[in-house]
Each structure stands twice: as structure tokens, then as C-alpha cells.
Design a protein around this motif. Sequence first.
Motif, PDB file in Angstrom:
ATOM      1  N   VAL A  18       7.082  58.580  19.694  1.00 30.15           N
ATOM      2  CA  VAL A  18       8.179  58.497  20.661  1.00 30.15           C
ATOM      3  C   VAL A  18       8.938  57.178  20.596  1.00 30.15           C
ATOM      4  CG1 VAL A  18       7.209  60.187  22.261  1.00 30.15           C
ATOM      5  CG2 VAL A  18       6.559  57.788  22.488  1.00 30.15           C
ATOM      6  N   ASP A  46       0.494  68.231  24.308  1.00 29.63           N
ATOM      7  CA  ASP A  46       1.602  67.887  23.424  1.00 29.63           C
ATOM      8  C   ASP A  46       2.918  67.935  24.178  1.00 29.63           C
ATOM      9  OD1 ASP A  46       0.165  67.420  21.130  1.00 29.63           O
ATOM     10  OD2 ASP A  46       0.203  69.526  20.504  1.00 29.63           O
ATOM     11  N   PRO A  47       3.889  67.094  23.780  1.00 31.74           N
ATOM     12  CA  PRO A  47       5.202  67.189  24.422  1.00 31.74           C
ATOM     13  C   PRO A  47       5.849  68.550  24.131  1.00 31.74           C
ATOM     14  CG  PRO A  47       5.197  65.540  22.652  1.00 31.74           C
ATOM     15  CD  PRO A  47       3.803  66.036  22.782  1.00 31.74           C
ATOM     16  N   ALA A 104       3.130  59.899  21.533  1.00 26.55           N
ATOM     17  CA  ALA A 104       3.483  60.541  22.804  1.00 26.55           C
ATOM     18  C   ALA A 104       2.404  60.337  23.862  1.00 26.55           C
ATOM     19  CB  ALA A 104       3.730  62.032  22.572  1.00 26.55           C
TER      20      ALA A 104
END
Length: 420
Positions: free
Chosen positions: A31, A3-4, A41
Motif C-alpha cells: 500500500v 485481504d483488501p 496492507a
Amino acid sequence: MSDPLWLTEGAPHVWRPYCQMKTARPPLPVVATRGSRLILADGRELVDGLASWWTACHGYNHPHIVEALRRQIDTMPHVMFGGLAHEPAYRLAERLVRLLPGDLDHVFFAESGSVAVEIAMKMALQHQINRGVSGRTRFLAFRGGYHGDTLATMTVCDPEEGMHSLFAGVMPTQVIADLPLDLASEAALDALLAAQGHEIAAILVEPLIQGAGGMLAHPPEVLRTLRRLADKHGVLLIFDEIFTGFGRTGSLFAMQAAGVEPDIVTLSKALTGGTLPLSAAVARRHVFEAFWSDDPQAALMHGPTYMANPLACAAANASLDLFEDRAWAGNVARLSANLAEGLAPCRGGEGVVDVRTMGAIGVVEFAEPVAVSDLCARFAALGAWIRPMGKVVYLTPAFTTPDEDLALLTRAVRQVVGVD
Ligand SMILES: *Cc1c(COP(=O)(O)O)cnc(C)c1O
């Protein structure tokens, strides 16, 4: 792919909508957006079947709207509306009035749908007071209806509605009736208004289709009946076109399909083409005239801080430019045919009780409420962003969604329903 960082760091602090935070699946990190798609993402693309809660009618990042926003942001992102005026709002008001039928001539801007409904309710109450009519302090609304999440708008939603039944007793109760779908329910509503009409300021309804309450459609005659009963009993008629407005049902406004003019209409959702929050309550001349006075007390006392935000109004003007070229109507007809054909096989699905379409809305209704979060995850695995609501799995895509993306959406629904 992990995950970001912004997601992991922010997740403990963001309180999400309609969400049991303890047990909910994590949200999908988006994103970027493009046309009919969400870009996640991890690089995956999902076709958006909902147009972000019915807002992004022209698709995401439409160059004409983006360009209008660029120009506006460099000039004037925001100024207060009390005592000041600006071109985006004044042009928008004049254009909206030109598009709306009859003498729906007076536009009051706000920032969200719920607030526009609250303003319409306030207009109706004070319209009665200013005319010297006392005791008309309540509202009549309908089972299956949805008008927002704020405290006052909750009182005019379907009382059984899971989202709000928790707050029973907190706010004054309104009169909730069945829509006059046949002669018996019409007579019942007439009798109800004969008995309680003297307490009622206005009738509120979502014209042609009740959206969040389950995508429940009704024929245009129902709206003509409501107009007739409202006039007979001296109550105002408010159409909440926050979902139906701007082409979703096939006509620009649902009221046009019925040839009925309400006294007040509320607009939001697709008003800015899904770019910025903006809403409006638009009143007919006779409603406005009840506020036209030498008495300062007779003025409408409302003024949200960000009302008529110039950026939002610039986006709305650009969206109206796109509506003016009429391509939307052909697109809605194309979506309607595609949705009807693509969803038809779902009639044979287990637990399915109805499949229906209206304009750019396609609905598969089940006998029981569906497992929303499980289904969202299955749809996402099939490349679709679809979030069911109660007993319905529905599609309300951007009007510009290409045929192959529509096909992906309807196939995903068929697969999840188990008929493909
Ligand atoms: C979404 C909706 C609202 C509420 O709008 P918000 O912007 O979420 O406050 C009100 N009425 C109808 C018909 C809606 O669909």
C-alpha cells in the motif's frame, strides 16, 4: 487481517508476470513505499532486497525526485515527441551524453528496456544497410545473457533460458556464443566471426555482469576483447547497461570500469530512480552519421507513443542530480562491504556452490534451481522482500539502504540458507 477488497475483486482479472496463475501463491498487497521498505496492507514492513527489479537505486519516495515529479505533473504530464520538444527530455539527453564516455552523443528515448534493445538492434541493422553493406542481418549474443522479453530480444537471450525456450522456432535464430573468458574461447569467437561475421550486424552483451541470466560476472578484459574482435570483423558492439547502468556495479556505467566504448548502449531500470518507465538507446557519432542523409528512407523509423514522457524525464533528471553529488559511490562501497561480510557464511550452506559480490550486488548461487515462491514466503516471514531467480538468491538493494536494514536482509539470507 483479511485481504483488501481491491485485491479480492481484482485478482481474478490480473494476469501476473512469470506466473502459473493456477498454482501461484497470492501476491503480497503493498500500500505504500518508504526509503528501503515496502509497507503491506496488514501494516507489516518488508525491507526490499531488490529495489523493485533494480530500479529504485536512491530508495523509494526520494523527496528530490518526488518534488520534481510534482512540479512536472502540474505543468505538463505528457506530450507526443513527434514534431514537439520539451525541456525535460532535451536537458536529459544532454546530461546523459555528458556522463557517458567518448562520442556516445545521440539519445533515442523509449519506455522500456526491451524496446530500447529492439531499437539498438534496429539501429545496428539499418546502420549496415545505410552504409551499403548487405547481408548483415543477424546478431551475436552470449550464453547467460538476458536482453528482454519481447520477441526480437528473446532471440538474443540465452537459448536455454527457461523463460523463452518455449518459443524456439518462432523467430529467426541468432548466433549464440560463449563469452571470451580465456584464450581458447577468444580464439573460438574469433574463428566464429571469421566464418559468420559477414552475416552479423552487431554483438550484444551485458557488460561486467549478466543479470537476469544468473548474476554471472566477467572481468573487464572480456569487454576489451569484444571491442577488438568487433572492430576486426566490422560488426557493431552494443552494451546492454539496463541492469549495470547507474552505479550498480560500482562505476556509474560498467563500460567505464573496462575503459571500453560500445557503438550503442541501452539504458533503463534505474534511469528514473525507480519511479516511471523510461529507456534510451544511445549511439556513437559514427552510427548516427549513417542515418544523416537527404534520403528520407535512411531515417530511423521508430517512435513509441510515450517516448521521452516528460514526467519520466523529469524523474530521470532529478535522479541524475542525486548522482551528481557523488554520495552514491560511497554508499555502493558500503553496501558492497556489508553484502560480502553478511553473505560470506553462506559458503558453508547446503547446496551452495558460490557466494560473490560486485558493487551493490550480492549473490548466493546454488547447484540447483531454488523453489522461488517458497523462499519468497520464508523471506517475507523474516521481514525481507527477496525473490530468487533460477539458481541464485541475490540482493540488489537501494544504495541508500541503512546498515540495519542491510543486516536484516543478509541475516534473512543466512537463515534461509541454514547457516544462522
Ligand atoms: C531488465 C532488462 C531488460 C528488459 O527491460 P524491460 O524494461 O523489462 O523490458 C533488458 N536488458 C537487461 C540487461 C535487463 O536487465
